[in-house]
Design an enzyme around this catalytic site. Sequence first.
Site, PDB file in Angstrom:
ATOM      1  N   LYS A 112       0.861  -1.350   0.030  1.00 54.04           N
ATOM      2  CA  LYS A 112      -0.105  -0.036  -0.102  1.00 54.04           C
ATOM      3  C   LYS A 112       0.986   1.371   0.055  1.00 54.04           C
ATOM      4  CE  LYS A 112      -3.069  -3.009  -0.220  1.00 54.04           C
ATOM      5  NZ  LYS A 112      -3.238  -3.284  -1.452  1.00 54.04           N
ATOM      6  N   HIS A 164     -15.605  -4.219   6.743  1.00 53.53           N
ATOM      7  CA  HIS A 164     -15.013  -4.400   5.286  1.00 53.53           C
ATOM      8  C   HIS A 164     -15.430  -5.449   4.311  1.00 53.53           C
ATOM      9  CE1 HIS A 164     -12.446  -1.291   6.923  1.00 53.53           C
ATOM     10  NE2 HIS A 164     -12.112  -2.360   7.882  1.00 53.53           N
ATOM     11  N   ARG A 186      -7.992  -7.737  -9.708  1.00 58.54           N
ATOM     12  CA  ARG A 186      -8.695  -8.771 -10.038  1.00 58.54           C
ATOM     13  C   ARG A 186      -9.913  -8.361 -10.504  1.00 58.54           C
ATOM     14  NH1 ARG A 186      -9.423  -7.848  -4.358  1.00 58.54           N
ATOM     15  NH2 ARG A 186     -11.418  -7.275  -4.102  1.00 58.54           N
ATOM     16  N   GLU A 196      -1.960   8.264   7.789  1.00 57.34           N
ATOM     17  CA  GLU A 196      -2.852   9.047   7.130  1.00 57.34           C
ATOM     18  C   GLU A 196      -3.657  10.033   7.751  1.00 57.34           C
ATOM     19  OE1 GLU A 196      -4.846   6.800   4.403  1.00 57.34           O
ATOM     20  OE2 GLU A 196      -3.267   6.211   3.131  1.00 57.34           O
TER      21      GLU A 196
HETATM   22  C1  MV4 Z   1      -9.318   5.224   5.211  1.00 54.29           C
HETATM   23  C2  MV4 Z   1     -10.652   5.633   5.846  1.00 54.29           C
HETATM   24  C3  MV4 Z   1     -10.602   7.139   6.118  1.00 54.29           C
HETATM   25  N1  MV4 Z   1      -9.470   7.728   6.190  1.00 54.29           N
HETATM   26  N2  MV4 Z   1      -8.309   5.921   4.978  1.00 54.29           N
HETATM   27  C4  MV4 Z   1     -10.673   0.678   5.094  1.00 54.29           C
HETATM   28  C5  MV4 Z   1      -9.727  -0.536   4.388  1.00 54.29           C
HETATM   29  C6  MV4 Z   1      -8.698  -0.003   3.363  1.00 54.29           C
HETATM   30  N3  MV4 Z   1      -9.034  -0.528   2.153  1.00 54.29           N
HETATM   31  C7  MV4 Z   1      -8.883   1.683   3.799  1.00 54.29           C
HETATM   32  N4  MV4 Z   1     -10.098   1.855   4.562  1.00 54.29           N
HETATM   33  C8  MV4 Z   1     -10.396   3.153   4.953  1.00 54.29           C
HETATM   34  N5  MV4 Z   1      -9.203   3.703   4.837  1.00 54.29           N
HETATM   35  C9  MV4 Z   1      -8.451   7.271   5.708  1.00 54.29           C
HETATM   36  N6  MV4 Z   1      -7.474   8.035   5.317  1.00 54.29           N
HETATM   37  C10 MV4 Z   1     -11.541   4.895   6.002  1.00 54.29           C
HETATM   38  C11 MV4 Z   1     -11.466   3.389   5.711  1.00 54.29           C
HETATM   39  C12 MV4 Z   1     -12.388   2.755   5.702  1.00 54.29           C
HETATM   40  C13 MV4 Z   1     -13.450   2.147   4.681  1.00 54.29           C
HETATM   41  C14 MV4 Z   1     -12.884   2.273   3.212  1.00 54.29           C
HETATM   42  C15 MV4 Z   1     -13.598   1.749   2.016  1.00 54.29           C
HETATM   43  C16 MV4 Z   1     -14.904   1.185   2.438  1.00 54.29           C
HETATM   44  C17 MV4 Z   1     -15.218   0.780   3.653  1.00 54.29           C
HETATM   45  C18 MV4 Z   1     -14.409   1.429   4.790  1.00 54.29           C
HETATM   46  C19 MV4 Z   1     -14.913   0.978   6.093  1.00 54.29           C
HETATM   47  C20 MV4 Z   1     -13.958   1.474   7.389  1.00 54.29           C
HETATM   48  C21 MV4 Z   1     -13.008   2.474   6.913  1.00 54.29           C
END
Ligand code: MV4
Length: 518
Positions: A119, A238, A295, A203
């Site tokens: 990442k 998630h 994917r 972040e």
């Molecule tokens: C974040 C965020 C808020 N701020 N990054 C969740 C899994 C990973 N793919 C990244 N994720 C997140 N990153 C920042 N800087 C909130 C999430 C997140 C989230 C993102 C997409 C879909 C569902 C989520 C559920 C909780 C948190």
Amino acid sequence: MSPIFRKVLIANRGEIALRIIRACQELGIPTVAVYSDADARAPHVREADEAVHIGPAPSAQSYLLGDRLIDVAKRTGAEAVHPGYGFLSERAWFARAVRDAGLVWVGPPAEAIEAMGSKTAARQLVSAAGVPVVPGTTEAIRDADEAVAIAETFGFPVLLKAAAGGGGKGMRIVRSAGELAGALASAQREAKNAFGDDAVYIEKYIEGPRHVEIQVLADTHGNVMHLGERECSVQRRHQKMIEEAPSVAVAAPLRKRMGDTAVAAARAAGYVNAGTCEFLLDRDEQFYFLEMNTRIQVEHPVTELVMSIDLVQWQLRIAAGEAIPFANRTFTPRGWALECRITSEDAFNGFLPSTGRIDYLHLPTGPGVRWDGGIESGSEIGLYYDPMLAKLIVHAPTRPLAIARMRRALLELTIDGVETSQGFHLRVLDHPDFQRGDISIQWLEDKLPELTKPTGNADAIRLAAIAAALVAHEERTVGRTSSPAPSSGGAASTNESASHALPSAWAASARADGLRSR
Ligand code: MV4
């Protein structure tokens, strides 16, 4: 005409294996399925032209054995390997091993999988290509003092993330400097356990955004294009529950900006085949690249329906070396598509996994309904694999009509033998926030108490029980009658006659109440 591949091996199971078989059949390509002990009688085994047993039920001894899968491909004369999603689909070593064995990998190059796998490396790569990422570091944090200093440059709250992660593991929200040291230590521990790598980066935490992702398609001739967005905010821990295309939050100008950004990210990674760029979208239409999924995704059908394209067929054609003939076209979504992931989980009992035999299955049909499933009557649902049994997908001219259609289709669906998420999905669809499209990634978890609360409507439950008894009685009676019920004649036959209209309306309302009140 000869098919684009002599034969394709499908290194997967369940609904996605069937989805790939269907694409191959339409392209005239023979298929080889693989199966574990638990899947000996699974539909994907029967529907493929050939099937090869690969081991016991646990996926570590079957669907995750790369060498065995490659061996099966060679022995059966397959020319290409489609990994589906999950299992080995995003393992660069497997993509490379398939290629090294002289087989065609129906997926992105191993190098692109690797480039997006870390990442922090992905953040560096795409931001160098002008793609907006969330403010933060691209390098692992050394200690809490450094973390505090960085956090103070953009302010709290911040989010600690595992560099090797994705999907939420090793993440910690930190709201003040005092909490940082403890959160950092626990995030590092969790990252080490989950990924064997304790690197954690930081972040700015974006509050209440939507999860919007862009479908990308790229070929080996340098064409990279996008096919618009999917909205995937309705998720719990998630795990996405409902996806849709388009997004209520994205109009054509934003679609173009996000699409062009996703294309730039894919180009930076040397991407080929189907892939998805995930973004957080905030209320001021600011969006931030999160990660790229290298994917075909579970939710690809909603894009297929609104864009009139078969993404799995294009994965195969691109892998065979074809150039995308529509790469310069701008795709505009037509109508609205929704997908509900039907899982074997008891939503009204803490989403407890449910196991058992599916002893009755009735599938919804009719206008605008698509069922991508991996189950049938008689399927045994165990705990070895993902609880997703099937996807119910609908397409309609507008979002309200798509919601009504999904509601109707969910009421038509009967799965007996295991608990499913079906009733929970109805609750979400009936929620005014969902109907307004007023949702964020936090919405579902915030509303879980009210979405999983028993209705407590004793009268409705009593009425449903009476109706169910009447329906059961009627079914017994009909079963014994040798001649058809007398009808008033003409075009209106049995189903439209008044005497039948009442019990069937009762049956529908009983089923609706039964599902809602569980
Ligand atoms: C974040 C965020 C808020 N701020 N990054 C969740 C899994 C990973 N793919 C990244 N994720 C997140 N990153 C920042 N800087 C909130 C999430 C997140 C989230 C993102 C997409 C879909 C569902 C989520 C559920 C909780 C948190």
